[in-house]
Structures are given as structure tokens and as C-alpha cells.
Design an enzyme around this catalytic site. Structure first.
Site, PDB file in Angstrom:
ATOM      1  NE  ARG A 196      44.488  37.234  36.860  1.00 13.13           N
ATOM      2  CZ  ARG A 196      45.776  36.948  36.613  1.00 13.13           C
ATOM      3  NH1 ARG A 196      46.149  36.448  35.444  1.00 13.13           N
ATOM      4  NH2 ARG A 196      46.680  37.142  37.532  1.00 13.13           N
ATOM      5  CB  THR A 198      39.882  42.385  32.663  1.00  9.74           C
ATOM      6  OG1 THR A 198      38.685  43.151  32.838  1.00  9.74           O
ATOM      7  CG2 THR A 198      39.615  40.908  32.910  1.00  9.74           C
ATOM      8  CD1 TRP A 209      28.227  45.568  36.552  1.00 10.62           C
ATOM      9  CD2 TRP A 209      26.568  44.126  36.980  1.00 10.62           C
ATOM     10  NE1 TRP A 209      28.776  44.311  36.635  1.00 10.62           N
ATOM     11  CE2 TRP A 209      27.785  43.412  36.894  1.00 10.62           C
ATOM     12  CE3 TRP A 209      25.399  43.425  37.240  1.00 10.62           C
ATOM     13  CZ2 TRP A 209      27.858  42.030  37.074  1.00 10.62           C
ATOM     14  CZ3 TRP A 209      25.454  42.045  37.416  1.00 10.62           C
ATOM     15  CH2 TRP A 209      26.670  41.363  37.329  1.00 10.62           C
ATOM     16  CB  SER A 237      21.943  40.782  44.315  1.00 11.39           C
ATOM     17  OG  SER A 237      22.730  41.263  45.381  1.00 11.39           O
ATOM     18  CG  HIS A 240      26.957  42.770  40.702  1.00  7.29           C
ATOM     19  ND1 HIS A 240      26.266  43.961  40.749  1.00  7.29           N
ATOM     20  CD2 HIS A 240      28.228  43.095  40.348  1.00  7.29           C
ATOM     21  CE1 HIS A 240      27.073  44.953  40.429  1.00  7.29           C
ATOM     22  NE2 HIS A 240      28.274  44.463  40.190  1.00  7.29           N
ATOM     23  NE  ARG A 270      34.136  47.278  42.280  1.00 10.01           N
ATOM     24  CZ  ARG A 270      34.548  47.009  41.043  1.00 10.01           C
ATOM     25  NH1 ARG A 270      34.339  45.788  40.543  1.00 10.01           N
ATOM     26  NH2 ARG A 270      35.159  47.918  40.319  1.00 10.01           N
ATOM     27  CB  CYS A 370      36.377  43.496  28.983  1.00 12.91           C
ATOM     28  SG  CYS A 370      37.477  42.232  29.652  1.00 12.91           S
ATOM     29  CB  CYS A 373      34.434  41.097  31.298  1.00 15.62           C
ATOM     30  SG  CYS A 373      35.877  41.944  31.966  1.00 15.62           S
TER      31      CYS A 373
END
Length: 463
Positions: A196, A198, A209, A237, A240, A270, A370, A373
Site C-alpha cells: 500500500r 508508504t 525506476w 512495465s 510497475h 501513473r 523504504c 517497499c
């Protein structure tokens, strides 16, 4: 007394005057920014009418795959998503073994993980199952209350002491981590650490990225890429896109009140506004699904042993339901056909090149600043690496699924569930989000004006 009443009425009149002026300014700006008639400002509800939707935006065959969009959405809704949701909650698939603390091999540590929002306490030793423990295993006895700051970026390492027995690891040739280095590995309950929002944004996140795309799977013009290189780009992709969708679908909207919800603007900006990103999401979903179905013999016979016979039987039953569902076998028996890849004299050399590129992408996960993450990045990259290992035989092995290890199966299944959730969210929410955002009345400029109007009203109400 009379004077006081007059002053109150005058003040009230000024408030309403300010309000009317602010509203007029906002509506005029909205009309101008939308480049449409004022009627368009109120047309979102009309456009959302199901009877006016017409042909779906994504239809026909998914590029380079053997299933069409309509079939994928139907199978995901009826078969895949419900089965996977149950499966990832079982004890076997709930726990993931991961190396969370590694030095970034590409650039100096930016210090992100020293922030208190990312700090995590190790689980006390008595929380681990006895079978996890080895003579040389070193565990911190730090109390769990040392966790400080906002929890959304930190990994909760609480474990069920009756979870499951340990497993044996070997390295995946497509990924960078040393899976046999138990001293550096940590057990994580994925149900306590959902993927989720963060708060991990800015240069540090963009650098990851940028490195993934620019150095390891650049998007050249299609005529300059061979089929295998295109597939690597589309897989990254699609992954992502899925990560972005999970962030947008479970977003911290208001930190002061801890209000979570959907951020459709973020999802549109995005993912949805770029049709190729949505197509790549579907492609990655079918690619991973193909790997799971190809490994069906192994997955059916695997021992899902967690020390809880009832739970283990349930897990095995759910696996069989997923692998041998008649709807899936009838409508999409081979989601992706890998048979035509790696042909010709340059095939082995090309495979080694792409394998090294993917290993570099895997190593980049150690640079994520993170912790939560990093957890999901490592899990999903390992899951994708496992799919590549299954579909593209490694080191001359004809059937790589024979060498799958427990952590790989866990990562592969959780990745498929993540992609399933993203496909479902795009299918259900995407059309509405696109109609709202593309209607013009929620453009970035207009959102700024609305925010300004709120500030004006806040000021007026206090005067």
C-alpha cells in the site's frame, strides 16, 4: 444594539459576497480549463451511465498472449481472484523469508532507512517456530515497542509460533539474493504487511525506476528490439503498473485522521492515461499465470507442510482448484506460449544477457529506501524471476519447475495474487476513473483552484 445587528448583517453579506465571487472564479476557470461547454462540467454522472459505455477500451487478444481481455476479466472475477485471495491467507503462503538489510551495490546509502518511520524491531526469539531456529542463528531480543513513527513504511515482523516448518533454499539464477544465507534472512507475515502507500516518494524512489528502465530494460523503438527484449520490458512495465495500482487503491488520504481510501487521480496519472501500461499489466498477469499452470505437476505434489494438518489439506485443495479449474482450462489453457522464444544460434547468448539484466533489476531492490517497499519489491521480483525460471529452462534443464523451492512458490503465488488484484481493480474502477479524469473538471489546474476556493471559504467563515 441596532448598530451591532447592522454590523452582523454587513459581515454576513461580505461572507456571502466572498463565497459567490470564489464560486464564480472556480466555475469560470473550470470551464476554460476543460475547453468545453459549461454543461461538460456536470456531465460526469451522465457519462458514467452503464448503458452509454459501449465497446470496452481494451478488447481483443492481449498482445503476445493466447487470451483476450474479456476472457481474462471474466476468469479473474469468477475463478482466479477468489481462489488466490483464499490461498495467500493460508499459513503456507502467508510467510515469506527475505533479506531486508543489504547494502545497495550501485550507489551509496541515501540514509532513508535510518529514518524512524522505516525502523523495524526484530521479532523476539520466542516468536519463531522451533524448526526455524538453527545453532548459528542470531536474533535480536529487542522489544517490539521500539517501533516508532508512522507505521505505513515499516514491516511488522510478528509471527505465529505455530506457523510452519523450515525449508531448504537454493539460489534462483534469475535473481540476485543469496537464498541460502540464513543468517541474513528474516521471516515476515505478509498479511500484516499489505502492499500500500508508504510515503516513499521523491528522488530516491524515482532513482530506482530510472535505473530499472534506463540501464536494464530500455524501451527502444520496436524495430530495434527482439521479441525476448520486448517481453522483459513489458514484464517490468506490467509489474510497475501493478505496484502503482496497489499504492493508489490503498492510499493515505488524510494523515491527521489516518483516513485511507482510493486515490483515483494517482492511478490515472501513473497508469490509466497510458494504455500501454494497462496492456502490459494484462500481459504480465498472463505470463505469470502461464508459469503457474506449467508448473502444475510440481505444485500439485508439493508438500504444504506447516505443522497444521487441517490447514495444509485446505492449502492443497485450493492449489488443485486453481490449477485444474475447468473454466480456466476451457477458456485459456495456455495463457502465454513461450515455445517460439530463444530460437536460432544467438538464443543461448541472448538468454544469458536478459538473465543478467533481470539479476541487476533484482539487485536494485536492495537500494529501495523504504523497508516495506523493499519487502514487496523483493517478493515480486523473486516471483517474476521464478516465472522466468519455469518458462525458460536454465542451465540446460528441460523442466525448471522440478527445482522450485518453497520461497519461490510463495513469491510466485503472491505475485499472481497481486496482479490479479490489479487487473480486477482496473477492470472495475478504471472506466469510471477515466471518465471522471478525462472529463476535464478534475484537471490538475482545476484541483488547484478548488483547493484555493476551500482556503477562501475557510477564511471567510472565520471573519
Amino acid at each position: 444594539m441596532v448598530k451591532s445587528e447592522i454590523e452582523k448583517k454587513g459581515c454576513s453579506t461580505r461572507q456571502w459576497l466572498w463565497l459567490v465571487m470564489a464560486l464564480v472564479a472556480v466555475f469560470v476557470a473550470m470551464a476554460m480549463s476543460s475547453k468545453t461547454s459549461p454543461k461538460a462540467l456536470f456531465g460526469a454522472i451522465d457519462r458514467a451511465c452503464p448503458c452509454a459505455r459501449g465497446t470496452p477500451k481494451y478488447s481483443g487478444m492481449v498482445e503476445d498472449c493466447c487470451c483476450d481481455y474479456e476472457t481474462v476479466d471474466r476468469l479473474n472475477e469468477e475463478v482466479l481472484h477468489p481462489s488466490l485471495q483464499e490461498l495467500v491467507k493460508t499459513p503456507f503462503f502467508r510467510y515469506f523469508k527475505v533479506k531486508l538489510w543489504c547494502d545497495c551495490p550501485f550507489w551509496p546509502d541515501d540514509g532513508m532507512c535510518r529514518l524512524r518511520d522505516c525502523s523495524v524491531c526484530e521479532c523476539p526469539e520466542n516468536e519463531f517456530p522451533e524448526s526455524f531456529k538453527k545453532p548459528d542463528r542470531r536474533l535480536s531480543m529487542t522489544d517490539l515497542v521500539c517501533q516508532e513513527g508512522k507505521p505505513q513504511a515499516a514491516v511488522d515482523r510478528t509471527l505465529d509460533s505455530k506457523a510452519f516448518r523450515g525449508w531448504t533454499e537454493i539460489d534462483n539464477p534469475w535473481t540476485n539474493d543469496d537464498e541460502t544465507d540464513n543468517d541474513e534472512m528474516t521471516y515476515v507475515n505478509l498479511q500484516l504487511n499489505p502492499e500500500r502507500y508508504t510515503g516513499y516518494t521523491g528522488p530516491s524512489a524515482r532513482r530506482i525506476w530510472d535505473a530499472v528502465y534506463s540501464e536494464n530494460c530500455p524501451k527502444y523503438p520496436s524495430q530495434e528490439l527482439c521479441q525476448e527484449e520486448k517481453i522483459l520490458y513489458k514484464l517490468i512495465s506490467g509489474l510497475h503498473s501493478s505496484i502503482s495500482i496497489h499504492i493508489a487503491s490503498d492510499y493515505l488520504l488524510e494523515e491527521a485522521t489516518n483516513l485511507w481510501g482510493q486515490n483515483l487521480t494517482l492511478m490515472y496519472d501513473r497508469v490509466l492515461r497510458y494504455p500501454d501500461r494497462v496492456r502490459n499489466l494484462y500481459f504480465t498477469f498472463l505470463f505469470v499465470l502461464r508459469a503457474v499452470t506449467k508448473a502444475s505437476d510440481y505444485l500439485e505434489q508439493a508438500e504444504y507442510d506447516t505443522g497444521n494438518p487441517n490447514e495444509d489439506l485446505t492449502t492443497q485443495s485450493l492449489i488443485k482448484q486453481l490449477l485444474y479449474n475447468p473454466k480456466l482450462q476451457a477458456a485459456c489453457p495456455i495463457p502465454f506460449d513461450e515455445a517460439n522464444l530463444w530460437k536460432g544460434q544467438s538464443g543461448p547468448e541472448l538468454k544469458q544477457k536478459i538473465q543478467q539484466q533481470f539479476r541487476n533489476i533484482s539487485a536494485l531492490m536492495d537500494c529501495v529506501g523504504c523497508e516495506k517497499c523493499r519487502l514487496w519489491g523483493k517478493l515480486q521480483v523473486l516471483g517474476l524471476g521464478t516465472a522466468l525460471k519455469i518458462l525458460f529452462s536454465v542451465d540446460g534443464q528441460e523442466n525448471s519447475s522440478h527445482t522450485l523451492q518453497r520461497n519461490e512458490v510463495i513469491a510466485l503465488t503472491n505475485l499472481l495474487n497481486r496482479l490479479s488484484e490489479s487487473v480486477k481493480f482496473v477492470h472495475e474502477v478504471g472506466p469510471t476513473a477515466e471518465r471522471i479524469m478525462e472529463g476535464g473538471h478534475f484537471s490538475a489546474h482545476t484541483r488547484t483552484l478548488i483547493s484555493s476556493w476551500k482556503k477562501i471559504w475557510s477564511y471567510v467563515s472565520k471573519t
